[in-house]
Design an enzyme around this catalytic site. Structure first.
Site, PDB file in Angstrom:
ATOM      1  N   GLU A  93      -1.778 -50.228 117.637  1.00 38.40           N
ATOM      2  CA  GLU A  93      -3.232 -50.146 117.605  1.00 38.40           C
ATOM      3  C   GLU A  93      -3.856 -50.147 118.999  1.00 38.40           C
ATOM      4  O   GLU A  93      -3.324 -50.723 119.940  1.00 38.40           O
ATOM      5  CB  GLU A  93      -3.797 -51.308 116.779  1.00 38.40           C
ATOM      6  CG  GLU A  93      -3.517 -51.084 115.303  1.00 38.40           C
ATOM      7  CD  GLU A  93      -4.079 -52.159 114.404  1.00 38.40           C
ATOM      8  OE1 GLU A  93      -4.458 -51.831 113.279  1.00 38.40           O
ATOM      9  OE2 GLU A  93      -4.132 -53.330 114.812  1.00 38.40           O
ATOM     10  N   CYS A 106      -8.607 -51.245 124.989  1.00 34.44           N
ATOM     11  CA  CYS A 106      -7.522 -52.220 124.946  1.00 34.44           C
ATOM     12  C   CYS A 106      -6.284 -51.521 124.395  1.00 34.44           C
ATOM     13  O   CYS A 106      -6.293 -51.014 123.271  1.00 34.44           O
ATOM     14  CB  CYS A 106      -7.947 -53.391 124.052  1.00 34.44           C
ATOM     15  SG  CYS A 106      -6.687 -54.662 123.890  1.00 34.44           S
ATOM     16  N   CYS A 113       5.849 -57.713 119.027  1.00 31.56           N
ATOM     17  CA  CYS A 113       5.945 -58.534 120.235  1.00 31.56           C
ATOM     18  C   CYS A 113       7.050 -59.565 120.050  1.00 31.56           C
ATOM     19  O   CYS A 113       7.249 -60.079 118.957  1.00 31.56           O
ATOM     20  CB  CYS A 113       4.608 -59.245 120.471  1.00 31.56           C
ATOM     21  SG  CYS A 113       4.500 -60.048 122.083  1.00 31.56           S
ATOM     22  N   CYS A 117       4.175 -66.445 120.354  1.00 27.18           N
ATOM     23  CA  CYS A 117       3.167 -67.467 120.636  1.00 27.18           C
ATOM     24  C   CYS A 117       2.657 -67.961 119.282  1.00 27.18           C
ATOM     25  O   CYS A 117       2.365 -67.160 118.393  1.00 27.18           O
ATOM     26  CB  CYS A 117       2.020 -66.880 121.456  1.00 27.18           C
ATOM     27  SG  CYS A 117       2.568 -66.219 123.042  1.00 27.18           S
ATOM     28  N   CYS A 120      -0.770 -66.656 117.743  1.00 27.49           N
ATOM     29  CA  CYS A 120      -1.049 -65.214 117.755  1.00 27.49           C
ATOM     30  C   CYS A 120      -0.423 -64.536 116.538  1.00 27.49           C
ATOM     31  O   CYS A 120       0.769 -64.708 116.275  1.00 27.49           O
ATOM     32  CB  CYS A 120      -0.514 -64.582 119.031  1.00 27.49           C
ATOM     33  SG  CYS A 120      -0.790 -62.803 119.122  1.00 27.49           S
ATOM     34  N   GLY A 169       1.984 -56.536 122.255  1.00 30.77           N
ATOM     35  CA  GLY A 169       3.141 -56.486 123.134  1.00 30.77           C
ATOM     36  C   GLY A 169       2.931 -57.170 124.464  1.00 30.77           C
ATOM     37  O   GLY A 169       1.823 -57.554 124.823  1.00 30.77           O
ATOM     38  N   GLU A 170       4.019 -57.340 125.185  1.00 27.31           N
ATOM     39  CA  GLU A 170       3.989 -57.946 126.515  1.00 27.31           C
ATOM     40  C   GLU A 170       4.252 -56.835 127.534  1.00 27.31           C
ATOM     41  O   GLU A 170       5.381 -56.355 127.652  1.00 27.31           O
ATOM     42  CB  GLU A 170       5.039 -59.060 126.603  1.00 27.31           C
ATOM     43  CG  GLU A 170       5.307 -59.603 127.994  1.00 27.31           C
ATOM     44  CD  GLU A 170       4.040 -59.969 128.770  1.00 27.31           C
ATOM     45  OE1 GLU A 170       3.212 -60.747 128.295  1.00 27.31           O
ATOM     46  OE2 GLU A 170       3.893 -59.443 129.902  1.00 27.31           O
ATOM     47  N   SER A 201      -2.634 -57.851 131.330  1.00 23.47           N
ATOM     48  CA  SER A 201      -2.557 -59.237 130.877  1.00 23.47           C
ATOM     49  C   SER A 201      -1.127 -59.592 130.537  1.00 23.47           C
ATOM     50  O   SER A 201      -0.446 -58.862 129.824  1.00 23.47           O
ATOM     51  CB  SER A 201      -3.451 -59.411 129.647  1.00 23.47           C
ATOM     52  OG  SER A 201      -3.371 -60.740 129.166  1.00 23.47           O
ATOM     53  N   LEU A 224      -3.008 -68.226 129.816  1.00 26.93           N
ATOM     54  CA  LEU A 224      -2.559 -69.552 130.231  1.00 26.93           C
ATOM     55  C   LEU A 224      -2.529 -70.533 129.052  1.00 26.93           C
ATOM     56  O   LEU A 224      -1.479 -71.038 128.685  1.00 26.93           O
ATOM     57  CB  LEU A 224      -3.472 -70.081 131.345  1.00 26.93           C
ATOM     58  CG  LEU A 224      -2.943 -71.278 132.102  1.00 26.93           C
ATOM     59  CD1 LEU A 224      -1.704 -70.923 132.903  1.00 26.93           C
ATOM     60  CD2 LEU A 224      -4.015 -71.853 133.022  1.00 26.93           C
ATOM     61  N   HIS A 225      -3.694 -70.805 128.508  1.00 31.27           N
ATOM     62  CA  HIS A 225      -3.856 -71.532 127.236  1.00 31.27           C
ATOM     63  C   HIS A 225      -3.460 -73.007 127.232  1.00 31.27           C
ATOM     64  O   HIS A 225      -3.767 -73.708 126.272  1.00 31.27           O
ATOM     65  CB  HIS A 225      -3.106 -70.829 126.097  1.00 31.27           C
ATOM     66  CG  HIS A 225      -3.430 -69.374 125.948  1.00 31.27           C
ATOM     67  ND1 HIS A 225      -4.685 -68.855 126.202  1.00 31.27           N
ATOM     68  CD2 HIS A 225      -2.671 -68.313 125.568  1.00 31.27           C
ATOM     69  CE1 HIS A 225      -4.676 -67.555 125.987  1.00 31.27           C
ATOM     70  NE2 HIS A 225      -3.471 -67.192 125.614  1.00 31.27           N
ATOM     71  N   CYS A 342      -8.803 -60.330 119.400  1.00 32.44           N
ATOM     72  CA  CYS A 342      -7.572 -60.763 120.066  1.00 32.44           C
ATOM     73  C   CYS A 342      -6.625 -61.410 119.068  1.00 32.44           C
ATOM     74  O   CYS A 342      -7.017 -62.286 118.301  1.00 32.44           O
ATOM     75  CB  CYS A 342      -7.870 -61.805 121.135  1.00 32.44           C
ATOM     76  SG  CYS A 342      -9.054 -61.278 122.342  1.00 32.44           S
TER      77      CYS A 342
HETATM   78  N1  SAH Z   1       1.310 -60.348 125.933  1.00 35.99           N
HETATM   79  C1  SAH Z   1       0.181 -60.211 126.802  1.00 35.99           C
HETATM   80  C2  SAH Z   1      -0.813 -59.204 126.301  1.00 35.99           C
HETATM   81  C3  SAH Z   1      -1.537 -59.613 125.024  1.00 35.99           C
HETATM   82  S1  SAH Z   1      -3.169 -59.998 125.474  1.00 35.99           S
HETATM   83  C4  SAH Z   1      -0.428 -61.576 127.050  1.00 35.99           C
HETATM   84  O1  SAH Z   1       0.034 -62.539 126.453  1.00 35.99           O
HETATM   85  O2  SAH Z   1      -1.313 -61.703 127.872  1.00 35.99           O
HETATM   86  C5  SAH Z   1      -3.834 -60.680 124.042  1.00 35.99           C
HETATM   87  C6  SAH Z   1      -4.625 -61.934 124.350  1.00 35.99           C
HETATM   88  O3  SAH Z   1      -5.133 -62.482 123.120  1.00 35.99           O
HETATM   89  C7  SAH Z   1      -3.749 -63.002 124.958  1.00 35.99           C
HETATM   90  O4  SAH Z   1      -4.465 -63.739 125.911  1.00 35.99           O
HETATM   91  C8  SAH Z   1      -3.447 -63.852 123.755  1.00 35.99           C
HETATM   92  O5  SAH Z   1      -3.036 -65.128 124.140  1.00 35.99           O
HETATM   93  C9  SAH Z   1      -4.765 -63.835 123.022  1.00 35.99           C
HETATM   94  N2  SAH Z   1      -4.671 -64.208 121.610  1.00 35.99           N
HETATM   95  C10 SAH Z   1      -3.600 -64.073 120.810  1.00 35.99           C
HETATM   96  N3  SAH Z   1      -3.863 -64.531 119.573  1.00 35.99           N
HETATM   97  C11 SAH Z   1      -5.134 -64.957 119.589  1.00 35.99           C
HETATM   98  C12 SAH Z   1      -5.985 -65.513 118.599  1.00 35.99           C
HETATM   99  N4  SAH Z   1      -5.573 -65.707 117.358  1.00 35.99           N
HETATM  100  N5  SAH Z   1      -7.242 -65.809 118.953  1.00 35.99           N
HETATM  101  C13 SAH Z   1      -7.666 -65.579 120.223  1.00 35.99           C
HETATM  102  N6  SAH Z   1      -6.909 -65.052 121.186  1.00 35.99           N
HETATM  103  C14 SAH Z   1      -5.644 -64.743 120.883  1.00 35.99           C
END
Ligand code: SAH
Length: 360
Positions: A93, A106, A113, A117, A120, A169-170, A201, A224-225, A342
Site C-alpha cells: 500500500e 508514504c 515486515c 513491533c 504495529c 516494511g523496514e 524512517s 524511538l517509542h 500509521c
Molecule cells: N519500519 C520503519 C518504517 C515504518 S514507519 C520504522 O519503523 O520506522 C511507520 C511508523 O508508524 C513507525 O514510526 C511506527 O512505529 C508507527 N506505528 C506503527 N504502528 C502504529 C500504530 N498502531 N499507531 C501509531 N503509529 C504506529
C-alpha cells in the site's frame, strides 16, 4: 505475464548499459530518462525525439510499467490510499496525505515486515519479500498518475511534494533497492525531488544508518517509542540487536548540516511510555543531537493490547518538549476511515483476503 523488460527502476547507469547492449548510443538513455521520469510517458510512440522505427523496436523489447492498481480509496479528509499488485500477486500500500503546505506520499519498502513491533498491525503480518526498485519508485509514479502530475512541476507547485519511506516494511532492511529508487526520484533530469523533501524512517538498523546519511543524504526519522532498553526491547524487538546506546551513537554521527534535524517518532501508548518523566528522559537521551519530535497517537487495531494516551496527556508531553525548545507536533491521524493511518497498512486487504479464503 509480459515478457518485455521494464525500464522503470533501472538506475541511470543501468539504463545506459541496457541501451548500449541494445546497440544504441548512451544518449538514448538520457532521452528515455526524460520521457519516463520527467514526462511520465509510458508509451514509446509518444516519445517524439526518438525515431519511429526505434520506438517500435523499443516497444518490442521493453515496457515502461507501473504496478497494477488493485484498489484505490479516498478518505473524507482527502487522504488517498492505493493497494498495488505486483507481477507475483503480492501487494503493498501507498498513501497520499495532502496538507496545507505540502502533499506527502508514504511509500512501502517491503511486502509485510519482519520487525514484529508489538504495537504495529503491519508487524503481525508475515514478510513476503523486499520490493524491487521498480516497485518502490513505481508507487510514487502511479500516485502522480492519479493526480496527473506530469511533467515534473517546479518544487513549489507540486501537489505530491514530499516522500516519506514510512509505509510497510523496514527500508534499511532493503537498502539497495530503496537507495536505487530514491536516487531515481532525486535525479534532477527526471522527477527531481530534493533530498530535503524525502524522509526515511527506520526502527534503528544501526549499521545502515551511516550509509543512508553518506550516500543518500535524505532526512532521517527514527521510530524511538521508548527511552529505556527494557521497554524498547518489549515494544520493538530490534532493540535487542541494536540497543539505545548504539542507536544514539550512530545518530550523533549522522550528517545534519544546514540546520537539519533528526525526527524522533514517538507513539503515545497509555501508561506505557507517556509520563512526563518519560518526556524528560527523552530529552536527556537525545542531548547533543539536532532533534525534533513527532508524537503519534496510537492507532488501535483489532486485537491490539495497547491503548492510546489521552489527549490531555499527549498535550502535556508535547508541551514539556516544546517548552524546552523542541518542535514536538502531534501527528494528526489521517485517513482513518480508509485504514490509512500509521501501523494500519495492508491489514484491510489482508483481512478481506482471509475472509474470502474462510468463505470458500
Ligand atoms: N519500519 C520503519 C518504517 C515504518 S514507519 C520504522 O519503523 O520506522 C511507520 C511508523 O508508524 C513507525 O514510526 C511506527 O512505529 C508507527 N506505528 C506503527 N504502528 C502504529 C500504530 N498502531 N499507531 C501509531 N503509529 C504506529
Amino acid at each position: 505475464m509480459s515478457e518485455r523488460k521494464n525500464l522503470v527502476g533501472l538506475s541511470r547507469d543501468e539504463l545506459t548499459a541496457e541501451m548500449v547492449a541494445f546497440g544504441e548510443k548512451p544518449f538514448r538513455a538520457k532521452q528515455l530518462w526524460h520521457w519516463i521520469y520527467n514526462r511520465g510517458v509510458t508509451d514509446f510512440a509518444v516519445m517524439s525525439t526518438i525515431a519511429k522505427t526505434l520506438q517500435a523496436r523499443l516497444a518490442e523489447h521493453y515496457e515502461v510499467a507501473r504496478p497494477a492498481l488493485s484498489r484505490v480509496q479516498t478518505s473524507s479528509d482527502g487522504t488517498r490510499k492505493w493497494l498495488f499488485r505486483f507481477g507475483d500477486t503480492n501487494e503493498a500500500e501507498t498513501v497520499y496525505i495532502p496538507e496545507e503546505d505540502r502533499g506527502t506520499v508514504c511509500i512501502s519498502s517491503q511486502v509485510g515486515c519482519t520487525l514484529t513491533c508489538t504495537f504495529c498491525h503491519t508487524g503481525t503480518q508475515r514478510l513476503v519479500r523486499n520490493l524491487s526498485a521498480a516497485e518502490i519508485v513505481g508507487q510514487f509514479m502511479a500516485a502522480r498518475d492519479s493526480y496527473a502530475e506530469w511533467p515534473t512541476p517546479a518544487d513549489e507547485t507540486r501537489l505530491l511534494s514530499n516522500i516519506v519511506m514510512m509505509g510497510m516494511g523496514e527500508p534499511l532492511f532493503n537498502y539497495d533497492n530503496v537507495a536505487t529508487a530514491l536516487r531515481i526520484v532525486m535525479d534532477g533530469e527526471g522527477i527531481a525531488l530534493s533530498k530535503r523533501r524525502i524522509t526515511l524512517s527506520t526502527a534503528g538498523v544501526v549499521p545502515m544508518i551511516r550509509r543512508c546519511g553518506e550516500e543518500l543524504g535524505v532526512n532521517l526519522a527514527i521510530s524511538l517509542h521508548a527511552v529505556h532498553d527494557e521497554l524498547r526491547d518489549h515494544l520493538m524487538p530490534i532493540n535487542k540487536k541494536y540497543p539505545l546506546a548504539e542507536l544514539m551513537a550512530a545518530l550523533r554521527e549522522y550528517p545534519t548540516y544546514n540546520s537539519r534535524r533528526i525526527t524522533f517518532e514517538y507513539v503515545m501508548l497509555k501508561d506505557v511510555n507517556d509520563s512526563l518523566a518519560d518526556a524528560r528522559a527523552l530529552m536527556r537521551l537525545v542531548k547533543g543531537i539536532p532533534a525534533k519530535f513527532n508524537l503519534i497517537p496510537f492507532n488501535p487495531w483489532p486485537g491490539s493490547s495497547f491503548e492510546c494516551s489521552n489527549a490531555e496527556q499527549i498535550r502535556r508531553f508535547s508541551e514539556l518538549l516544546f517548552d524546552a525548545g523542541y518542535a514536538a507536533p502531534v501527528r494528526q491521524p489521517r485517513g482513518q476511515d480508509i485504514l490509512a493511518a500509521c501501523g494500519q497498512l495492508k491489514s484491510d486487504s489482508e483481512r478481506r483476503r482471509a475472509a474470502a479464503v474462510a468463505a470458500q
